[in-house]
Design a protein around this motif. Structure first.
Motif, PDB file in Angstrom:
ATOM      1  N   MET A   1       1.013  -1.316   0.086  1.00 29.18           N
ATOM      2  CA  MET A   1      -0.037  -0.090  -0.032  1.00 29.18           C
ATOM      3  C   MET A   1       0.315   1.096  -0.301  1.00 29.18           C
ATOM      4  SD  MET A   1      -2.580   1.452   3.228  1.00 29.18           S
ATOM      5  CE  MET A   1      -4.353   0.046   2.478  1.00 29.18           C
ATOM      6  N   HIS A   2       0.415   2.143  -1.248  1.00 29.47           N
ATOM      7  CA  HIS A   2       1.084   3.554  -1.011  1.00 29.47           C
ATOM      8  C   HIS A   2       1.211   4.552   0.058  1.00 29.47           C
ATOM      9  CE1 HIS A   2       2.272   7.562  -2.123  1.00 29.47           C
ATOM     10  NE2 HIS A   2       3.228   7.153  -3.229  1.00 29.47           N
ATOM     11  N   PRO A   3       2.683   4.483   0.954  1.00 25.46           N
ATOM     12  CA  PRO A   3       2.226   5.276   2.092  1.00 25.46           C
ATOM     13  C   PRO A   3       0.977   6.538   2.777  1.00 25.46           C
ATOM     14  CG  PRO A   3       4.783   5.586   1.132  1.00 25.46           C
ATOM     15  CD  PRO A   3       3.920   4.661   0.226  1.00 25.46           C
ATOM     16  N   PHE A   4       1.042   7.517   1.922  1.00 25.25           N
ATOM     17  CA  PHE A   4      -0.468   8.247   1.146  1.00 25.25           C
ATOM     18  C   PHE A   4      -1.361   6.947   1.784  1.00 25.25           C
ATOM     19  CE2 PHE A   4      -2.982  11.087  -0.726  1.00 25.25           C
ATOM     20  CZ  PHE A   4      -3.353  11.722   0.139  1.00 25.25           C
ATOM     21  N   ARG A   5      -1.559   6.075   0.845  1.00 26.67           N
ATOM     22  CA  ARG A   5      -3.258   5.456   1.566  1.00 26.67           C
ATOM     23  C   ARG A   5      -3.074   5.189   2.501  1.00 26.67           C
ATOM     24  NH1 ARG A   5      -6.996   7.551  -0.730  1.00 26.67           N
ATOM     25  NH2 ARG A   5      -6.933   7.714  -3.500  1.00 26.67           N
ATOM     26  N   ARG A   6      -2.005   4.859   3.895  1.00 21.91           N
ATOM     27  CA  ARG A   6      -1.815   4.363   4.602  1.00 21.91           C
ATOM     28  C   ARG A   6      -2.080   5.088   5.427  1.00 21.91           C
ATOM     29  NH1 ARG A   6       1.961   0.825   4.276  1.00 21.91           N
ATOM     30  NH2 ARG A   6       3.671   3.018   4.001  1.00 21.91           N
ATOM     31  N   THR A   7      -1.473   6.537   5.326  1.00 20.16           N
ATOM     32  CA  THR A   7      -1.969   7.541   6.283  1.00 20.16           C
ATOM     33  C   THR A   7      -3.297   7.641   6.337  1.00 20.16           C
ATOM     34  OG1 THR A   7       0.498   7.881   5.750  1.00 20.16           O
ATOM     35  CG2 THR A   7      -1.282   9.734   6.776  1.00 20.16           C
ATOM     36  N   LEU A   8      -3.844   7.938   5.390  1.00 19.08           N
ATOM     37  CA  LEU A   8      -5.561   8.585   5.189  1.00 19.08           C
ATOM     38  C   LEU A   8      -5.839   7.488   6.057  1.00 19.08           C
ATOM     39  CD1 LEU A   8      -5.837   9.222   1.602  1.00 19.08           C
ATOM     40  CD2 LEU A   8      -6.336  10.804   3.231  1.00 19.08           C
ATOM     41  N   THR A   9      -5.756   6.205   5.700  1.00 21.22           N
ATOM     42  CA  THR A   9      -6.763   5.433   6.862  1.00 21.22           C
ATOM     43  C   THR A   9      -6.510   5.057   7.192  1.00 21.22           C
ATOM     44  OG1 THR A   9      -6.291   3.646   4.560  1.00 21.22           O
ATOM     45  CG2 THR A   9      -7.084   2.123   6.927  1.00 21.22           C
ATOM     46  N   GLN A  10      -5.086   5.667   8.443  1.00 22.98           N
ATOM     47  CA  GLN A  10      -4.951   5.732   9.687  1.00 22.98           C
ATOM     48  C   GLN A  10      -5.491   6.545   9.945  1.00 22.98           C
ATOM     49  OE1 GLN A  10      -0.757   5.833   9.688  1.00 22.98           O
ATOM     50  NE2 GLN A  10      -0.381   3.888  10.019  1.00 22.98           N
ATOM     51  N   LEU A  11      -5.723   8.044   9.654  1.00 24.85           N
ATOM     52  CA  LEU A  11      -6.660   9.282   9.841  1.00 24.85           C
ATOM     53  C   LEU A  11      -7.981   8.366   9.804  1.00 24.85           C
ATOM     54  CD1 LEU A  11      -4.869  12.362   7.936  1.00 24.85           C
ATOM     55  CD2 LEU A  11      -4.473  12.524  10.409  1.00 24.85           C
ATOM     56  N   ARG A  12      -8.615   8.500   8.882  1.00 19.61           N
ATOM     57  CA  ARG A  12     -10.481   8.213   8.819  1.00 19.61           C
ATOM     58  C   ARG A  12     -10.586   6.932  10.401  1.00 19.61           C
ATOM     59  NH1 ARG A  12     -12.618   6.627   4.142  1.00 19.61           N
ATOM     60  NH2 ARG A  12     -14.824   8.509   4.726  1.00 19.61           N
ATOM     61  N   THR A  36      -6.700  19.547   1.864  1.00 24.15           N
ATOM     62  CA  THR A  36      -7.516  17.973   2.644  1.00 24.15           C
ATOM     63  C   THR A  36      -7.590  17.389   1.527  1.00 24.15           C
ATOM     64  OG1 THR A  36      -8.266  19.815   3.798  1.00 24.15           O
ATOM     65  CG2 THR A  36      -9.991  17.627   4.067  1.00 24.15           C
ATOM     66  N   PRO A  37      -7.111  15.730   1.422  1.00 22.81           N
ATOM     67  CA  PRO A  37      -7.363  14.864   0.532  1.00 22.81           C
ATOM     68  C   PRO A  37      -9.018  14.889   0.754  1.00 22.81           C
ATOM     69  CG  PRO A  37      -6.208  14.126   2.149  1.00 22.81           C
ATOM     70  CD  PRO A  37      -6.643  15.773   2.724  1.00 22.81           C
ATOM     71  N   LEU A  38      -9.388  14.473  -0.479  1.00 24.05           N
ATOM     72  CA  LEU A  38     -11.248  14.567  -0.824  1.00 24.05           C
ATOM     73  C   LEU A  38     -11.493  12.833  -0.024  1.00 24.05           C
ATOM     74  CD1 LEU A  38     -11.004  14.646  -4.899  1.00 24.05           C
ATOM     75  CD2 LEU A  38     -12.170  16.268  -2.769  1.00 24.05           C
ATOM     76  N   GLU A  39     -11.226  11.863   0.551  1.00 26.32           N
ATOM     77  CA  GLU A  39     -11.263  10.871   1.485  1.00 26.32           C
ATOM     78  C   GLU A  39     -12.054  11.769   2.696  1.00 26.32           C
ATOM     79  OE1 GLU A  39      -8.294   9.199  -1.869  1.00 26.32           O
ATOM     80  OE2 GLU A  39      -8.709  11.384  -0.522  1.00 26.32           O
ATOM     81  N   LEU A  40     -11.131  12.797   3.185  1.00 30.83           N
ATOM     82  CA  LEU A  40     -11.060  13.739   4.496  1.00 30.83           C
ATOM     83  C   LEU A  40     -12.186  14.677   4.730  1.00 30.83           C
ATOM     84  CD1 LEU A  40      -7.568  13.011   6.039  1.00 30.83           C
ATOM     85  CD2 LEU A  40      -9.646  10.945   6.177  1.00 30.83           C
TER      86      LEU A  40
END
Length: 155
Positions: A1-12, A36-40
């Protein structure tokens, strides 16, 4: 998993855990630029803090002058301090402190020429944001023509 995706998942996951926990909790992220990423976007509340005003900047400058009185000669009257303070408007306290420090070491003393140093630092801060470009001109507001028709102008 890309580090950015991992960080987004951890924040969510953090947001979800905070909402379902027994204690009221909040995560605070501080940044000078909002990205702010769209996902958040639906999980984030943005709180804007005002930049320091003239009084805060003047207190910072006066404190720095006092703290460095033994090492940095000050050749600046109240009008000069006011000009330095106004030149720093729009900067954070940290940015203003850095600009004032540069003005103090420029030539080994603090003079009214420090205004140009502070303005140059402000221009660099603006350039770093990549949102605006600073274009210095030789004119001043009094030379700008205002009006809708030929021959109309104001000074």
């Amino acid at each position: 998993m890309h580090p950015f995706r991992r960080t987004l998942t951890q924040l969510r996951d953090l947001v979800r855990a905070f909402r379902t926990g027994d204690l009221a909790r909040a995560a605070i992220l501080v940044s000078p630029i909002l990205r702010t990423p769209l996902e958040l976007e639906k999980d984030v509340t943005v709180v804007d803090f005002a930049l320091p005003g003239e009084d805060e900047l003047r207190a910072l400058l006066d404190g720095m002058v006092t703290a460095n009185a033994d090492t940095v000669p000050v050749r600046l009257d109240d009008r000069g301090r006011d000009r330095l303070t106004r030149a720093a408007l729009g900067l954070t306290l940290t940015e203003a402190e850095s600009a004032f420090e540069l003005a103090m070491v420029d030539g080994g003393r603090l003079t009214e020429s420090g205004v140009e140093v502070v303005l140059a630092e402000k221009a660099q801060t603006i350039r770093k944001s990549r949102l605006l470009e600073v274009i210095r001109t030789a004119g001043h507001c009094g030379t700008v023509a205002i009006g809708s028709g030929a021959g109309e102008s104001a000074r």
